[in-house]
Write a protein that holds these residues in place. Structure first.
Motif, PDB file in Angstrom:
ATOM      1  N   ALA B 172       0.834  -1.197   0.000  1.00 40.74           N
ATOM      2  CA  ALA B 172       0.000   0.000   0.000  1.00 40.74           C
ATOM      3  C   ALA B 172       0.872   1.252   0.000  1.00 40.74           C
ATOM      4  O   ALA B 172       0.593   2.231  -0.702  1.00 40.74           O
ATOM      5  CB  ALA B 172      -0.924  -0.004   1.210  1.00 40.74           C
ATOM      6  N   LEU B 173       1.940   1.218   0.777  1.00 39.27           N
ATOM      7  CA  LEU B 173       2.859   2.355   0.815  1.00 39.27           C
ATOM      8  C   LEU B 173       3.495   2.574  -0.564  1.00 39.27           C
ATOM      9  O   LEU B 173       3.506   3.696  -1.085  1.00 39.27           O
ATOM     10  CB  LEU B 173       3.968   2.104   1.846  1.00 39.27           C
ATOM     11  N   ILE B 174       4.000   1.493  -1.120  1.00 44.02           N
ATOM     12  CA  ILE B 174       4.716   1.604  -2.385  1.00 44.02           C
ATOM     13  C   ILE B 174       3.793   2.121  -3.492  1.00 44.02           C
ATOM     14  O   ILE B 174       4.165   3.005  -4.273  1.00 44.02           O
ATOM     15  CB  ILE B 174       5.317   0.236  -2.779  1.00 44.02           C
ATOM     16  N   GLN B 175       2.580   1.588  -3.500  1.00 45.02           N
ATOM     17  CA  GLN B 175       1.624   2.016  -4.523  1.00 45.02           C
ATOM     18  C   GLN B 175       1.320   3.499  -4.434  1.00 45.02           C
ATOM     19  O   GLN B 175       0.975   4.141  -5.424  1.00 45.02           O
ATOM     20  CB  GLN B 175       0.316   1.229  -4.388  1.00 45.02           C
ATOM     21  N   ARG B 176       1.409   4.053  -3.244  1.00 43.32           N
ATOM     22  CA  ARG B 176       1.150   5.475  -3.097  1.00 43.32           C
ATOM     23  C   ARG B 176       2.410   6.316  -3.297  1.00 43.32           C
ATOM     24  O   ARG B 176       2.432   7.503  -2.965  1.00 43.32           O
ATOM     25  CB  ARG B 176       0.557   5.753  -1.711  1.00 43.32           C
ATOM     26  N   TYR B 178       5.467   5.881  -1.948  1.00 41.81           N
ATOM     27  CA  TYR B 178       6.521   5.865  -0.916  1.00 41.81           C
ATOM     28  C   TYR B 178       7.478   4.720  -1.237  1.00 41.81           C
ATOM     29  O   TYR B 178       7.236   3.572  -0.877  1.00 41.81           O
ATOM     30  CB  TYR B 178       5.908   5.654   0.467  1.00 41.81           C
ATOM     31  N   HIS B 179       8.548   5.024  -1.922  1.00 48.14           N
ATOM     32  CA  HIS B 179       9.466   3.963  -2.335  1.00 48.14           C
ATOM     33  C   HIS B 179      10.648   3.819  -1.405  1.00 48.14           C
ATOM     34  O   HIS B 179      11.338   2.816  -1.410  1.00 48.14           O
ATOM     35  CB  HIS B 179       9.945   4.215  -3.779  1.00 48.14           C
ATOM     36  N   ARG B 180      10.917   4.850  -0.599  1.00 50.31           N
ATOM     37  CA  ARG B 180      12.048   4.765   0.321  1.00 50.31           C
ATOM     38  C   ARG B 180      11.505   4.627   1.746  1.00 50.31           C
ATOM     39  O   ARG B 180      11.049   5.603   2.323  1.00 50.31           O
ATOM     40  CB  ARG B 180      12.920   6.011   0.201  1.00 50.31           C
ATOM     41  N   LEU B 181      11.565   3.416   2.252  1.00 49.93           N
ATOM     42  CA  LEU B 181      10.978   3.136   3.564  1.00 49.93           C
ATOM     43  C   LEU B 181      12.033   3.128   4.674  1.00 49.93           C
ATOM     44  O   LEU B 181      13.162   2.689   4.453  1.00 49.93           O
ATOM     45  CB  LEU B 181      10.302   1.762   3.535  1.00 49.93           C
ATOM     46  N   GLY B 182      11.649   3.641   5.847  1.00 50.12           N
ATOM     47  CA  GLY B 182      12.486   3.471   7.038  1.00 50.12           C
ATOM     48  C   GLY B 182      11.715   2.582   7.997  1.00 50.12           C
ATOM     49  O   GLY B 182      10.536   2.804   8.242  1.00 50.12           O
ATOM     50  N   ILE B 183      12.379   1.553   8.496  1.00 54.60           N
ATOM     51  CA  ILE B 183      11.685   0.610   9.371  1.00 54.60           C
ATOM     52  C   ILE B 183      12.088   0.871  10.818  1.00 54.60           C
ATOM     53  O   ILE B 183      13.259   0.818  11.157  1.00 54.60           O
ATOM     54  CB  ILE B 183      12.032  -0.840   8.983  1.00 54.60           C
TER      55      ILE B 183
END
Lengths: 337, 337
Positions: B172-176, B178-183
């Motif tokens: 869901a994040l990527i589709q919107r 947001y390609h650079r994620l911090g975990i």
DNA sequence: TGTTAGTATGAAATCGATTTCACAAATGGG
DNA sequence: CCCATTTGTGAAATCGATTTCATACTAACA
């Protein structure tokens, strides 16, 4: 299932009698050094652990207490449970968790259960109903009430300063110009809520505002959706009639959450178009939209004090004074007013 | 303290023997109508309630189970406790509440305690440590793990679909965009969190994003202030270096709350300047500023299922298959992404 | 009517610890 | 050196239920 090892087995292994083994277990009488180490070694070798249930039968003490609360998922009660549990484990007791769900029948069912299980004491957040029956079931089991009290049952109690907190919170509202208050309450008559109302009324009177100008919105079920619906409808009506309050004071955290949602449903700007104050603070009120002002109750400390009170009384059963401990509340002003 | 009335008293009052009284209590054998009513009346007259502790000693069943969880004030665990408790009371069992506080020592202490109290079974959210010792203490007590598992201890388990939920949330994040994620993760290695990371990685790979581009921020203590501080400092540094992620994915609700505060400290606009996704939904995420997207775990149902599993096994001790029940998670998209 | 099977019942054993009681051995005071 | 304590120990009673076992009574059948 491998048979449990008993005190008999230990006695045999250590070449002594069960009496002696029991003496080293409880330290109730002197045992010669030689025997003691023999017993201790036998215990270690066999991995023996004395059965609490046998012990309880003989000594009439179970080292467990019942905790009856409305609903453990309410943060107030889970914090309270945490405080109580910490004190309990520290002193070697365990705690049975009972959710009464504010249902008088479940409350009775649970009281009977913990009594039959022979708990040493009970910490009890009563629904308010069945006074006489409760007194009869509980009989002579030491009991500490929390949050609320019941007149028919003689017991100590630990409560928050409901009236004082509500008074100071209402003063804060009034000082900020919110002179027309709406009080969001729960329908069932409860001492706790009554005290909060009293506090608000005292603040109003102190500022020469007639208490009739502060209507009480009564919600029958405290479920989130219901609160939201009732408050929304009530407010809509008042807004149309042009006599809506300028701020709402919700009397507990669930009412507060429902009220917040109702205000957002109606698109009312907080704190400009409507102020909001909630009794019983939650961690999350700090990050809501907007952060909500609230009266904080020392929930964890209340649980701890209640448990301490109870265990103190169990451990020295001399005076059993039914004192009421009132713990202070704190008003936390945030952006909602 | 008025002496408890025993089965002996009832027998005398009813003009019969203790055996017969016991038979009407347990219904274990036929009793003539006349005797039965005599006994029942005597019981009512004396207000007799059989002692569970005496009964337990004889029957080797206490009808109580231990619930060991990290911290009951965490909404996830209180919902879980609630589910477990409901199932327990429905079937006549009571539940001992034990907060391990993620402390391996407390965990061992509590396990020993409930074992000594001869609980019939244990529901256990392990810290992850002391595998061998736990196996030894628990011995042959039926046990169901929740949320996490321990390899050394053979037991059934009820867990959430961590990987699947994390996968779908990351998608869901990527589709919107947001390609650079911090975990945002917790330092101690835990199966549960590892699965969540795996899910996120799978989503990244599926969208041809290298998993190296998703750094993991590790917080040593999960306390709110600490999380807030660590995330804030980490982010500040990254922002200055110009390689900050576009969204953060916090791996549990406490990390999520701390992260939210850190973002607000830095004045980052959510969701525009930074997206936020949290694993483990809370009721309050709906009313935060802004409402936060989250992966919801069926906490209450997990507790209920774990308890049902345990009691089923206690009641028909035939097959004791150590099956793992995986319950589905649900991604709830709100305004934070 | 005598034998058998079944029913209802109470006495006693049992669960696993603690505690009382009796008694032997050690200690001490005069 | 004797008597009075003190100390250490094991046998047995106890806590309050359940369960086994033996037995008296009933009903049924040949």
């Amino acid at each position: 299932m491998p048979k449990q090892v008993t005190i008999q087995d230990v006695a045999r292994e250590a070449g002594t009698s069960v009496s002696t083994v029991s003496r080293v277990l409880t330290g109730s009488a002197r045992v010669s050094k030689a025997k003691r180490v023999a017993v201790e070694e036998a215990i270690a070798r066999l991995g023996f652990r004395p059965s609490h249930v046998a012990r309880s039968l003989r000594t009439h003490a179970t080292f467990s207490v019942g905790l009856l609360v409305n609903d453990i998922t309410n943060p107030f009660f889970s914090a309270l449970a945490r405080g109580a549990e910490e004190e309990a484990i520290r002193r070697g007791y365990s705690m049975m968790l009972c959710n009464t769900d504010n249902d008088p029948d479940r409350e009775l069912q649970y009281l009977r259960m913990v009594r039959d299980k022979r708990v040493d004491g009970i910490i009890f957040g009563p629904t308010g109903a069945n006074g006489a029956q409760i007194a009869q079931i509980v009989g002579s089991i030491p009991l500490v009430m929390i949050d609320r009290r019941i007149d028919e049952v003689p017991a100590a109690a630990v409560v928050a300063d409901n009236e004082g907190g509500a008074y100071r919170a209402a003063c804060a509202l009034i000082q900020r110009g919110y002179h027309r208050l709406g009080i969001v309450a729960w329908l069932p008559p409860m001492e706790t809520l009554a005290h909060r109302v009293t506090g608000i009324h005292r603040a109003l009177s102190g500022h020469d505002i007639p208490i009739e100008s502060a209507p009480i919105i009564r919600v029958s079920r405290i479920e989130p959706k219901e609160v939201r619906r009732v408050v929304r409808e009530w407010l809509t009506e008042r807004l149309e009639a042009g006599d809506a309050p300028s701020a709402l004071f919700a009397l507990n955290n669930q009412l507060g959450l429902g009220t917040l949602r109702a205000l957002r449903d109606l698109g009312l700007k907080i704190p400009d178009e409507m102020g909001l104050m909630v009794f019983d603070d939650l961690e999350f009120f700090e990050v809501t939209l907007p952060p909500i002002s609230a009266v904080a109750m020392p929930a964890r400390q209340m649980g701890q004090r209640a448990m301490r009170h109870l265990l103190d009384r169990l451990e020295k059963p001399g005076e059993h004074l039914h004192e009421v401990t009132v713990l202070p509340t704190e008003v936390r002003i945030r952006q909602s007013i």
